[in-house]
Design a protein around this motif. Structure first.
Motif, short mmCIF file in Angstrom:
data_model
loop_
_atom_site.label_atom_id
_atom_site.label_comp_id
_atom_site.label_asym_id
_atom_site.label_seq_id
_atom_site.Cartn_x
_atom_site.Cartn_y
_atom_site.Cartn_z
N CYS A 117 -7.08 0.94 -5.46
CA CYS A 117 -6.61 -0.27 -4.78
C CYS A 117 -7.75 -0.84 -3.92
O CYS A 117 -8.64 -0.09 -3.51
N CYS A 162 -1.64 2.58 -5.18
CA CYS A 162 -0.78 1.74 -4.32
C CYS A 162 0.10 0.84 -5.19
O CYS A 162 -0.27 0.50 -6.32
N HIS A 216 0.81 -1.23 0.00
CA HIS A 216 0.00 0.00 0.00
C HIS A 216 0.84 1.27 0.00
O HIS A 216 0.34 2.36 0.30
N CYS A 224 -7.71 -1.39 -0.97
CA CYS A 224 -7.69 -0.78 0.36
C CYS A 224 -8.49 0.53 0.39
O CYS A 224 -8.74 1.09 1.45
ZN LIG Z 1 -3.76 -0.07 -1.23
#
Ligand SMILES: [Zn+2]
Length: 378
Positions: A250, A257, A240, A252
């Protein structure tokens, strides 16, 4: 009297461990060599060898080359006196490995089974693990346990996954899987297990950064020969690291990332090819594949630049894609780094992992081996 008795016991234990440790390190030795290297009396060495042999921990495997007189027995440890199973859980498959006391992989196998955070899945994985143990006729009494490497951050008590957006396994508990595997089980974060394997292979490694190039990217940081966990087990999630805040989304929730550029998943998305086929075309100098790969390596170099600014360590390229890397690829990364990094790296500072997709499963299995060796060695 009690104290004296305990002291004698303690000395006996220490001598036993010393003898076992020497045999472990020397790999092949003889009684006389042990007497010399340990500076121990012949009768003490003999006693300890007898004890270790009775415990099944050492083997007399043959004879040393004769130099006249009686031929001396060749002594080794019994590599399979204790063994460990590693189980790597991924989105589409599981990897199983069987590892001996030298960390050598005796058996390895992959089963295609898509991950689901459901009882039926854990039951099926338990059955496949037991099949693996049966098929290879492992001595169950010698099996130290089954260590499970999984994507996701593991809680500090090792009992559950605390962050698992890839597999959506945030609620997964060690005990759920342990219900279906009748051996001691432990959970490990896959990239930290991979780092553990590299520490095992590279005994002089001090500080290092691991890039686990699997379907999803992983990372780990090692300092003073330890994997750094951090306050909440979140150290080293290099996947990340943000390279471009306007980059691709991403999982996340952030953009740009490293995961979105350098995971195997990202590479497959771009190439629309299976990985072995992509590398075959690449090595045949296909221009499209070359351009995609150069782009990939450029992003990897950028990440390495940023990480090495924080941690002054060796870079380990590990995981599924590592065996596909060539020395030319490393040179390409080094050339990139020489343009963008304040401190350039040398060839020796980039290590290629050798176990490919099995890396994390093997690393996980080694935790059990280390625990055992810590009780038998000094
Ligand atoms: Zn990420």
């Amino acid at each position: 009297m009690v104290n004296k008795g305990m002291t004698t016991m303690a000395i006996k234990q220490i001598n036993l461990k010393k003898v076992y440790t020497a045999i472990y390190h020397e790999k092949e030795t003889s009684k006389l060599q042990l007497v010399q290297s340990l500076q121990m009396g012949l009768s003490t060495v003999s006693q300890n060898l007898k004890e270790l042999e009775e415990q099944g921990l050492i083997l007399k495997t043959g004879y040393l080359e004769s130099t006249g007189g009686r031929r001396a027995h060749l002594i080794t440890i019994n590599k399979q006196a204790k063994t460990s199973v590693g189980l790597g859980i991924l989105k589409d498959c599981i990897h199983l490995v069987h590892v001996n006391l030298y960390g050598e992989v005796i058996h390895r196998q992959t089963f295609l089974i898509p991950y689901k955070d459901e009882k039926s899945y854990y039951q099926a994985v338990g059955e496949l693990t037991q099949q693996f143990i049966e098929k290879h006729q492992m001595n169950k009494e010698n099996l130290l346990g089954v260590s499970i490497a999984i994507q996701g951050i593991i809680s500090s008590d090792g009992e559950s996954v605390s962050y698992g957006p890839i597999l959506h396994n945030d609620q997964m508990k060690r005990s759920t899987l342990a219900n279906f595997i009748p051996y001691p089980c432990r959970l490990a974060h896959d990239s930290k297990a991979a780092a553990y394997l590299e520490l095992w292979h590279h005994q002089t490694l001090d500080s290092a950064i691991l890039l686990l190039l699997n379907e999803n990217l992983g990372g780990a940081i090692m300092t003073n020969r330890h994997v750094h966990n951090g306050l909440q087990m979140r150290s080293g999630i290099i996947e990340h690291l943000s390279l471009d805040k306007n980059g691709p989304l991403c999982y996340c929730g952030s953009r740009g990332c490293l995961e979105t550029y350098c995971s195997m998943h990202a590479l497959i998305e771009q190439t629309q090819m299976e990985i072995p086929y992509f590398f075959e075309k690449l090595r045949q100098n296909d221009p499209t594949c070359q351009s995609i790969w150069k782009n990939y390596l450029t992003h990897l170099a950028e990440a390495i630049r940023n990480i090495t600014v924080v941690i002054d360590g060796v870079i380990i390229i590990s995981g599924h894609l590592a065996p596909y890397f060539t020395q030319e690829d490393i040179t390409f990364i080094l050339n990139q780094l020489s343009q963008i990094a304040p401190f350039p790296l040398t060839h020796e500072q980039i290590i290629l992992g050798i176990e490919g997709e099995y890396t994390s499963a093997i690393g996980a299995a080694l935790y059990n081996i280390t625990d055992f060796l810590n009780t038998t060695m000094i």
